[in-house]
Each structure stands twice: as C-alpha cells, then as structure tokens.
Design an enzyme around this catalytic site. Sequence first.
Site, short mmCIF file in Angstrom:
data_model
loop_
_atom_site.label_atom_id
_atom_site.label_comp_id
_atom_site.label_asym_id
_atom_site.label_seq_id
_atom_site.Cartn_x
_atom_site.Cartn_y
_atom_site.Cartn_z
N GLY A 187 0.69 -1.28 -0.01
CA GLY A 187 0.04 -0.03 -0.15
C GLY A 187 0.91 1.16 -0.14
N GLN A 188 2.15 1.29 -0.01
CA GLN A 188 2.89 2.37 -0.06
C GLN A 188 2.63 3.26 -1.37
OE1 GLN A 188 4.95 3.04 2.40
NE2 GLN A 188 4.67 1.30 3.25
N LYS A 189 2.54 4.56 -1.08
CA LYS A 189 2.21 5.36 -2.07
C LYS A 189 2.67 5.22 -3.78
CE LYS A 189 0.90 10.31 -1.49
NZ LYS A 189 1.01 11.38 -0.74
N ILE A 193 3.63 2.58 -4.84
CA ILE A 193 3.27 1.19 -5.49
C ILE A 193 1.67 1.33 -5.76
CG2 ILE A 193 5.39 -0.05 -5.11
CD1 ILE A 193 4.27 -1.45 -2.72
#
Lengths: 408, 185
Positions: free
Chosen positions: B69-71, B73
């Site tokens: 969920g990192q920005k 990716i």
Amino acid sequence: MPILTSLGHSRSHQKIQPGLSQAKRESVTECATHSRRTMEDEEESLSSSSNPNHLHSDSKTLDPALQKKHASMLERLANRHQTRLDNSLTRRSADSDSSSSPLESTSSFLSHFADSKRSIEEQLARCRLTPTSDSAEVKTRLDCISSSISDLEKLVAEKSYFLPSYEVRSSLKTISDLKQSLEILNAELIPRKKFSFRNKAAKKEQVIEPKKDTVKEKEVEIRKPEKTAFAIPESPGFRHKTGEVLLSQFKGSEIGEFTISDLDSCEVRLLGCVRALFIHRLRKCRIYVGPVMGSILIDGVEECVFVMASHQIRIHNAKASDFYLRVRSRPIIEDSSSVRFAPYCLSYEGIERDLKEASLDEETGNWANVDDFRWLRAVQSPNWSVLPEAERVRIVKISNSDCRAEEC
Amino acid sequence: MGLLSIIRKIKKKEKEMRILMVGLDNSGKTTIVLKINGEDTSVISPTLGFNIKTITYQKYTLNIWDVGGQKTIRSYWRNYFEQTDGLVWVVDSSDLRRLDDCRMELDNLLKEERLSGASLLILANKQDIKGALTPEEIAKVLNLEAMDKTRHWKIVGCSAYTGEGLLEGFDWLVQDIASRIYVLD
C-alpha cells in the site's frame, strides 16, 4: 420420482456441465413420454383384444343391434382413455406440487421471474411518473426496488442448478438491465448525490476560520481531514510547538496511539511502551522514544534525529535526518533523501524490561536493511546510507529523576 | 486423463475465489492475511510488491492477493483488478490523520469498472489500539452510505493483532461471493 431425486443429487455437477443437465432433463421428458406410450400400448392391446369382436361384428354388418353395441363400446373405451390421461396428468402435477419447492420447474420459475420483473418495472415506472420532492421518500422507494432486484438475483442463484444455461443467462441479463435502469432513475431523481459529501464550499468556510488565528498555512492543511465528515477526536500527542522540551512517561497502563506533529526545534522524550506512533511534519527536532509495540509512521521531517524501537517503521518525505533504530522487520523509506541509519542507542531506567515486553530486546540488525520504495534496483540507493561510526552518538541516556537527556 | 478427473478439476476450480486486499500502507493487510492463515505475525516487513496466499476456507479456495500500500506502488494496484470476486479494503482505524487519504483512495478504487461486480469488505483494523475509531465512525468518515446501490458491502471492526473480527468479515465476504457467482448449494 427417482429421477427428480437423482437430479437433486447432481446439483453440484449442474453448473459445471450445462450439457449434462440438458441430457438429464431430456431423459425426464423422455420418461414421461415413455409412460404415456406404455399407456397407449395398453390401450391398443385393449382395443386389439376387442378387435376380434370388432371383426366379427364387421362380418355381420347387417345386425344393427350389434353395430350399436360396438359403437357404444368404442365410446366407452375413448372415455376411459380420456379419464386415464386426465388422471395421470393431475397425478403428475400433484407430484410436482408435493416436491420440495413449487418452483422446481423451469416454466414455473420463468413465470414467477416474469411476474417479479413486471412488478419491479412497474415500481420503476411509478417512481418516474410520480415525482416527490421529499428526497427521503424517494430514497426509501429506490431502496425498496433495489432490494427486490437483489431478491430476484438471489432467486436466480438458488434455482440456477436446474435451469438451462440459456435461461440463467437471459435472467441475469434481465437483472442487469433492471439494475441499470434503477441506476439511471437514481441519477435522475437524486442528482449529484455521489458528489454531495465533497461539499467544498462548506468545507472552505470552515477551513478559513483557523487560518485567521494561526499564522502557518501548514496548520490549515492538517485540520482539513478533521473537518470533512464529523469531528474526529484528537489522539494524545504533542502538536504545534516551537523550541520546547516535551516529555511523556507511560507507566503500567498501556497507551494506544500517540501523535507527534508540527514541531519546530523541539526535543521529545517518550518513556515506556506505546502501541502506535505517528510522526508528522517536524523540523530540527530530536525524538527519543521507548519501544513501540506496533508500527511507527513518519511523514515529512527535516534535519531531525530519531532514536526509536518498533516492530515496523515507515519513513516518508524525510530529508537530512538520522535514524537510530531497532526494528524487527525491514524499515522502509519513500520519497526521502540524505537519510542515515544507525543502531538504537537509548537508555533509561527500566528500558530493558520495556523492550522485553514489546519483544524488542533482541538486536536484529535490521536497522541497516532499509528498503527504498523509490529505488527498486539491486544497487545501493543514493537516498540513504549507514551513518559512519565516528559520527554516531554512542548512547542517549535519559535519567529518570529529572528526565534530562544526555548524549555521549 | 479420465473424464472424472477432468470434472473434478473443473469443480475444484469452480470453488475458487479471487480476493484482492488493498488499503493504505501501515493498515495491516499482510498481518491480516497471515493471521487468517494461522502464521506467525511477529515479524512483518512493509510489503514491497505483493504476496499471494491460497487458503482453504470452508469449502472454498481463496486466492488472496495482498498488494503493498505504499504511495509509490499504489498505481500498480490496477494490475490486479482483473477477475476479482472480492475486494477487502483495510483501514488503520488509529491513523486519524490519513482518513481523508483513505477515503480518496477508496473512492478512486470503486470508480474502477473492472471491480464493479466485486463484493466489498471494509475492515476497520486495529480496534485493539486505544483511541481507534469504531467501525461506525469509520463508515461515516468514508461516507459508505453514499455508495452505489448495486454494490454489496459490509464494514467490520477487527484486530489483526488479536484476530478478533477477521472471521466474521471473511465469512460474510465468502458467503456473499458464493451467492453471487452461483455456487450456492
């Protein structure tokens, strides 16, 4: 009816092999015709058994009494045949009635489906033709239609095991058409409903207010999320301070989340265990924290020093900062540059016990296994580095009596 | 290969469900998946890429796609939309600051046509943390009531740390998908 029960058993196969169900169905009708045929055979044999008589009477065509008798017998036979057919028909329909569901036949399902479809269409038409200004009533009406559509969908799902695949497909098509017309109607009757929660005008008015009393634009931004839907309670934390030493000591009762945000040139010391830590927008700060049992989320820091231990650490938008970490998993950085890493070096009385309680008593060496989400390549990311030992602070000692931090 | 084994294979395939887990970073997606699967959750690194877990749940086989969920990716989420039967949106109920981000990302996701048929389970995670918002409050913040009428959705409070609420959520999701894709029996 053994055939019906075997159909019931093969439910699970039905879906996989629609052709199979077709075959089964054919065998059912075949069986029905077969039973009719045997009945006709019987009739034939009966009439053939009467044939000798018949022939016999034919040979004596002149006898009117016999002829009359013959005619009446034929009539009787025809009557008997008719009643038998009727009987078998009523018996069969009675059989199907007694089976588990009255809908267990394609035709009755189809008629039921058509009825429901018609009633839903009527409801839709009524909604369209009689507009009410009361939005709540419109909403309940639409909800009602929506629920009857989903009931219908459920019915198809339940009955799909015996329906021919064509009927399943066409029913599904009908349902999706109904849904679509409901959507259209919804859009017509309640326009702009989808966008109502983004009531920008109202939001801006609210946002302007704090702008007057606070000097920094930054603070306006941070309030924005809290103003949208309803008042979100503030979590415990340190916010909006400049040049202060902020201290918190958690003992015994475990604290949940803790927030450190919008600080400039401050020193923060948190002793004891925290479950989750959120750090946002710091400048020139020194942050010393005891073990965090969950995760730490850092966003937007500049020229800071962090000494922290946690299960997970995520660092976003950090610039020119040093991190002294103990972490069970791999720390990550995103949109960061010139950040340096070193092992955890905090010390206060009882830290060993706190670390053990948070399962952070073991040095995993993960402080140096940093994943840079902006640098997904095998070679070392230019955004972070290991802090050279000569430049590291050896230990940060916080004495519990006056809570002063010493770096040596 | 005999006919029976072919039929068995098809039948087995029939009971498969594809579930996509998404949400902001730090919401606990990977922890939830591991917890459901009964695995160790004490060491979990932020997900770089994705994990796939195949879990037998009741009589169904769930293919759970847990996407990071990192920005950076999040833009890759769309690569996983195809053929999704169930969508699990995980919310960190203790992260009050980013609830607005969370709502925006969810809104964008639900606009996606390829996900229009998927059942939506919203997990209000981290309920065990003091100060976390309740599922009702999360539903208000995310404005779930204003969602499309045709969407099947449910919000469940849970804690991946204690495991509470996870089964309730997945029970609903699996049942809902089952009744939708005609394996109801």
